[in-house]
Scaffold this motif. Structure first.
Motif, mmCIF file in Angstrom:
data_model
loop_
_atom_site.group_PDB
_atom_site.id
_atom_site.type_symbol
_atom_site.label_atom_id
_atom_site.label_comp_id
_atom_site.label_asym_id
_atom_site.label_seq_id
_atom_site.Cartn_x
_atom_site.Cartn_y
_atom_site.Cartn_z
ATOM 1 N N LYS A 1 -34.920 -75.233 -14.305
ATOM 2 C CA LYS A 1 -34.544 -76.224 -15.333
ATOM 3 C C LYS A 1 -35.418 -77.478 -15.190
ATOM 4 C CE LYS A 1 -30.768 -79.273 -16.788
ATOM 5 N NZ LYS A 1 -31.428 -79.638 -18.019
ATOM 6 N N TYR A 2 -35.604 -77.902 -13.964
ATOM 7 C CA TYR A 2 -36.448 -79.088 -13.720
ATOM 8 C C TYR A 2 -37.845 -78.875 -14.312
ATOM 9 C CZ TYR A 2 -39.519 -82.147 -10.913
ATOM 10 O OH TYR A 2 -40.474 -83.046 -10.501
ATOM 11 N N SER A 3 -38.430 -77.706 -14.018
ATOM 12 C CA SER A 3 -39.802 -77.473 -14.488
ATOM 13 C C SER A 3 -39.843 -77.378 -16.023
ATOM 14 C CB SER A 3 -40.385 -76.221 -13.836
ATOM 15 O OG SER A 3 -39.674 -75.065 -14.232
ATOM 16 N N GLU A 4 -38.838 -76.760 -16.598
ATOM 17 C CA GLU A 4 -38.782 -76.663 -18.077
ATOM 18 C C GLU A 4 -38.661 -78.050 -18.698
ATOM 19 O OE1 GLU A 4 -36.403 -72.433 -18.604
ATOM 20 O OE2 GLU A 4 -35.352 -74.316 -18.963
ATOM 21 N N ASP A 5 -37.737 -78.845 -18.154
ATOM 22 C CA ASP A 5 -37.535 -80.204 -18.677
ATOM 23 C C ASP A 5 -38.805 -81.032 -18.544
ATOM 24 O OD1 ASP A 5 -35.014 -79.375 -19.142
ATOM 25 O OD2 ASP A 5 -34.022 -80.678 -17.662
ATOM 26 N N MET A 6 -39.484 -80.858 -17.418
ATOM 27 C CA MET A 6 -40.728 -81.621 -17.218
ATOM 28 C C MET A 6 -41.745 -81.261 -18.302
ATOM 29 S SD MET A 6 -40.931 -83.893 -14.828
ATOM 30 C CE MET A 6 -42.673 -84.124 -14.649
ATOM 31 N N VAL A 7 -41.875 -79.954 -18.582
ATOM 32 C CA VAL A 7 -42.838 -79.523 -19.610
ATOM 33 C C VAL A 7 -42.467 -80.160 -20.949
ATOM 34 C CG1 VAL A 7 -43.705 -77.529 -20.925
ATOM 35 C CG2 VAL A 7 -43.411 -77.353 -18.441
ATOM 36 N N GLN A 8 -41.188 -80.079 -21.306
ATOM 37 C CA GLN A 8 -40.754 -80.633 -22.604
ATOM 38 C C GLN A 8 -40.964 -82.145 -22.665
ATOM 39 O OE1 GLN A 8 -36.708 -79.553 -23.246
ATOM 40 N NE2 GLN A 8 -37.177 -77.361 -23.349
ATOM 41 N N GLN A 9 -40.537 -82.826 -21.619
ATOM 42 C CA GLN A 9 -40.608 -84.301 -21.651
ATOM 43 C C GLN A 9 -42.045 -84.812 -21.562
ATOM 44 O OE1 GLN A 9 -37.720 -85.539 -18.686
ATOM 45 N NE2 GLN A 9 -36.180 -84.257 -19.667
#
Lengths: 424, 557
Positions: free
Chosen positions: A261-269
């Motif tokens: 989730k952290y890595s996904e959120d980082m990509v999106q943000q």
């Protein structure tokens, strides 16, 4: 040091000596509270993904302290997908020591280890870990599993602590080069690791859950590749701690839902961040002394410079995420880790990532007692500077104030920034 | 010549190619080359290896990937174009003897043979390989002392042999502990079958500390014939401190010698090893009687020839102190001792017996006998404080913690290494930076306000830390307190192995420093007894030993 941290550190110093169990409770409470604060009362100065990871890392550090009977001590490079699939929590020296240093509480545990005969020249992460165990503060886990990858002290501290607790110990031997034979050798040991866990506990491996954990792990690494791509032309106001948390996400927490989730959120943000750059772009090698006041004031949340990447976060990105069999994938990741084998492997990886991230300069941080990093530092400086990247060799300690000279570190870092600013 | 770095290196394969091999283990004259190539915090042995290879003594290198430092040294020698090395190979060392590990190592050995055949054009000769195994292990039947731990070197081994004359010395350190007996194999046996046996034999040696299972190491010290252990460690090699920390409770006399792999300051090494020799002899029940000189006169003299000052104590026949003299040692120990004798006003004819101690003890020609300051401080302490269980002695250039048994005999001791941190010299240097005399230095830190930490382990680094603290406007009182605390912590670490600190006494010049004493009491959580003249304790002990030697001689006559 912040006054509150100083007071808390002194309090733990006294408490750990007389009431280790109470000290554990208070440390766990503080870590948990700090994590919850990031989740529910986030600061505006950090990306939400970073704050989520602060909570996730604190939560995964506290869980094994509260439930040691479903926990294992592991080394930072151990592929933990198997443990995530089995529901086994992980304690590891780097996280334990980082949280101690953040709370100004490492001193007692390092002294405790040194009093027990540990050399002053030993890595402070492992000294903190040994001190935590032998002071009675760290609760006894079920077993210990570690790899031989990258670091001498892997051969020493885990065995010592396993003997101290009288618990089973398993070690995975990682050869220094990638070859099909070595891949089979490591894969075989990973299978035997599962046998070891099943023989020594009631935990049983469910192949489907392992496949899910391996899937999350592959996707997390793929996201970090995207982060690398995005970061090339984005400025991000950030702090050193973020990179340390990312190290946890691409190592012991790799394969967990939280890391994905952290890595996904980082990509999106990051995708939503405006393009552009401010100040000097630094690429950092090895761990970060995120608690050191002088360096924090120089490097955190400033337009003057930013740390665009850290090689420890990225050291598993060469892994073949296309491997279907989870054991082959994990073995492959260990062998292809950029910290494995000859120093040139790591130097070349640093060069590659510094280029990809369009860095202006490289900080090669020699954490006290780490012969792997210190041993390559001179060659790294020569090679990286020949390729056009000014390189600062910065001596310090990732988790102990005992071996860090703030004044000297600040002077060297500031002079390096001045040098890079003049080149721009 | 092929240089190798580790006892697990398959050097017999090189014999199969008709090559000669040698362990790379020389001490370095200096670290001029390696200091430009390796970080200062790297293991000193690794730096010495780099110096040795760079000097050009080896055309070929066979390394084992046995520790971080070896790995990084191999990186560095591979880049060194001036060393003349034309073949180098670094093999992975598995950390266990499981079937998979043995098979993996066999494959690596076969691969190595293949590589070397290609490089040299020489065919591997199994007969030469098999005939190169020799039972090199020395059979020791009597009592011996063991050299254990990380790398030892020629200087240490020679000094040990000199100090333990007549006793066998068994070198069981890291790479010197190679023990590979010949194994059964026919020369027409398939090569991979021979290499499988060879792989197993190599990995089944007495394990080094890198191996997963180290139970086999216990055999090294289990023998009743082992009188004591000289435990070698190398600065920035962390492997063996893990074992040393557990040896202290085994009941066998043990001393740690840390080397930086240069020619050691032999004076200090000799003092420590002779002190250890005296402990071992006492423990094994042998009196310290040596050949002594004339036996007449009415005074027993003890002379402590230290790095800064020389102290003399004279006792009468009833063991009352009749004279105490202190003079600067100056450039020559003998001159300082002569000056002390002159100042005492004692005639040569009135001296019954003289014992010398301290660094200069062997250069005092008029002394009848010499003994280390470790034994002397213990003897002097027992005279001054009958209940004493331990002595802390901090002098100009070294600091020691000595444990005493119920009879006042030395039961163990720890001593600082070459580094001067935590000694009187360290405090003197810091006093200069702070522009204080030693008297003010002694008192000023008692009234500190802020609890500063001077954490650097090294005097040189501590100096720059103090300069930083001055720049940050910290008060001199607080800085001196920080320094006192750092000396106390260093001493506390030395006293970690002392079982009974209940009746602790402090001797040596630094015992006059009230700030250090107060911090030590705090750190060790015990009251420290300070005699009226702590700096004379060693000379007093020497005078008492002079009386003892005199009486023994008379008795024997």
């Amino acid at each position: 040091m912040n006054k509150a941290i100083e007071i808390f550190g002194n309090h733990i110093y006294r408490l750990a000596r007389t009431s280790p169990r109470k000290a554990l409770k208070e440390l766990s409470f503080v870590y948990k509270t700090a994590g919850l604060k990031c989740r529910y009362f986030p600061s505006r100065s950090l990306l939400p993904a970073r704050q989520y990871m602060q909570w996730a890392a604190a939560d995964s550090a506290v869980r094994p302290l509260i439930q040691p009977d479903r926990s294992a001590i592991v080394s930072i490079y151990l592929p933990c997908e198997v443990l995530h699939a089995m529901g086994i929590y992980q304690m590891f020296p780097e996280a334990l020591a980082c949280y101690l240093a953040a709370g100004g509480s490492e001193k007692f545990f390092i002294e405790k280890a040194e009093e027990a005969g540990m050399p002053g020249t030993l890595c402070s992460y492992h000294k903190s870990f040994i001190g935590l165990a032998e002071s009675g503060v760290l609760p006894k886990p079920r077993f210990i599993i570690n790899t031989s990858l990258a670091c001498d002290v892997n051969h020493l501290s885990f065995r010592r602590v396993a003997d101290y607790y009288n618990i089973p110990h398993f070690m995975i031997d990682v050869p220094s080069r990638y070859s099909p034979e070595n891949l089979d050798y490591v894969k075989d040991q990973l299978h035997r690791m599962v046998d070891f866990i099943e023989e020594n506990s009631d935990f049983r491996l469910n192949e489907d859950k392992l496949a899910e954990a391996a899937g999350r792990s592959r996707r997390t690494l793929d996201n970090f590749r995207k982060i690398l791509e995005l970061r090339k032309d984005i400025y991000l106001s950030d702090e050193m701690t973020s990179h340390m948390l990312s190290v946890f996400a691409t190592h012991v927490m790799l394969g967990s839902k939280e890391a994905e989730k952290y890595s996904e959120d980082m990509v999106q943000q990051l995708s939503r961040c405006p393009r552009g750059r401010k100040g000097v772009r630094l690429f950092w090698v090895h761990t970060l002394p995120y608690w050191q006041d002088g360096l924090r004031s120089l490097l955190n949340f400033t337009d003057r410079c930013e740390i665009v990447g850290c090689d420890m976060v990225l050291d598993a990105l060469d892994a073949d995420t296309g491997q279907e069999d989870p054991f082959t994938y994990m073995a492959d990741r260990l062998l292809r880790n950029t910290s494995n084998g000859a120093g040139e492997n790591r130097i070349n990886a640093v060069l590659k990532y510094a280029r990809e991230l369009d860095a202006d300069g490289i900080v090669w941080f020699c954490h006290w007692g780490c012969k792997q990093t210190a041993g390559s530092s001179s060659a790294a400086k020569k090679i990286l500077e020949e390729k056009g990247f000014p390189t600062l060799i910065l001596d310090g300690d990732g988790c102990s104030r005992q071996n860090a000279n703030d004044g000297q570190a600040v002077t060297r870092m500031e002079a390096f920034l001045e040098l890079l600013e003049k080149r721009k | 010549m092929i240089g190798y770095n580790c006892k697990y290196a398959p050097v017999e394969i090189m014999a199969g190619f008709g090559e000669k091999y040698q362990l790379i283990n020389n001490v370095a004259e200096n670290f001029d080359y390696s200091s430009a190539i390796l970080h200062p915090n790297m293991c000193s042995h690794a730096k010495a290896v780099l110096e040795d290879v760079h000097r050009g003594g080896y055309r070929k290198l066979l390394f084992m990937n046995c520790c971080d430092s070896s790995r990084r040294v191999f990186d560095a020698v591979s880049r060194d174009m001036d060393s003349g090395v034309d073949f180098s190979c670094c093999l992975d060392l598995p950390s266990c003897t499981s079937c998979c590990a043995v098979e993996k190592f066999r494959d690596d050995l076969l691969d190595f043979i293949n590589r070397y055949e290609k490089f040299s054009g020489i065919t591997f000769d199994v007969k030469h390989f098999l005939s190169s195994f020799s039972c090199s292990k020395k059979e020791i039947k009597g009592k011996y002392v063991a050299l254990l731990g990380a790398r030892s070197n020629k200087t240490i081994a020679e000094t040990v042999r000199k100090c333990f004359k007549g006793i066998d010395v068994l070198d069981l350190t890291c790479a010197n502990n190679r023990d590979l007996p010949p194994f059964e194999a026919a020369s027409d046996e398939p090569l991979d079958s021979i290499m499988l046996k060879y792989s197993k034999a190599l990995l089944s040696q007495v394990p080094c500390m890198r191996m997963r299972d180290i139970k086999g190491r216990e055999a090294l010290i289990e023998s009743k014939n082992c009188l004591g252990i000289i435990y070698c460690t190398v600065k920035f090699c962390d492997y063996y401190d893990f074992e040393f920390s557990q040896l202290k409770n085994k009941g066998i006399p043990v001393i740690k010698v840390e080397t930086d792999f240069t020619s050691q300051s032999s004076g200090q090494l000799t003092t420590r090893l002779e002190g250890f020799y005296e402990t071992v002899r006492q423990k094994s029940g042998e009196a310290l009687l040596k050949d002594t000189g004339p036996t007449k006169g009415k005074f027993f003299l003890g002379i402590d020839s230290g790095s800064t000052s020389t102290e003399l104590v004279a006792l009468d026949r009833d063991l009352n102190i009749v004279k105490m003299v202190k003079v600067p040692t100056g450039a020559k120990a003998a001159v300082g001792a002569k000056k002390a004798l002159e100042q005492s006003g004692i005639d040569d004819g009135d001296i019954a017996f003289t014992t010398a101690t301290g660094y200069g003890r062997k250069n005092i020609d008029f002394a009848d006998y010499n003994v280390t300051e470790i034994t002397c401080h213990a003897r002097g302490a027992k005279y001054l404080y009958d209940d004493v269980t331990a002595v802390i002695d901090i002098g100009g250039q070294d600091s020691k913690v000595i444990s005493l048994d119920e009879n006042g005999l030395v039961s163990g001791f720890a001593m600082n290494d070459k580094c001067a941190a935590g000694t009187g010299r360290f405090l003197e240097n810091m006093a200069k930076i702070l522009e204080l005399d030693m008297e003010s230095m002694s008192e000023i830190g008692l009234n500190y306000k802020k609890d500063l930490n001077i954490s650097s382990m090294c005097t040189v680094f501590a100096e720059s830390e103090v300069v930083s603290l001055i720049a940050e406007n910290n008060s001199v009182k607080d800085i001196v307190h920080g320094l006192n605390k750092s000396v106390a912590l260093k001493t506390k670490a030395l006293s970690a192995g002392v079982k009974d600190l209940s009746a602790l006494m402090m001797t040596g010049g630094v015992a006059n420093n009230k700030g250090v004493v107060s911090e030590l009491e705090k750190q060790l959580n015990t009251k420290i007894f300070i005699p009226e003249h702590p700096e004379f304790c060693g000379a007093l002990g020497a005078a008492l030993i002079a009386a003892e030697q005199f009486n023994l001689k008379k008795f024997l006559r």
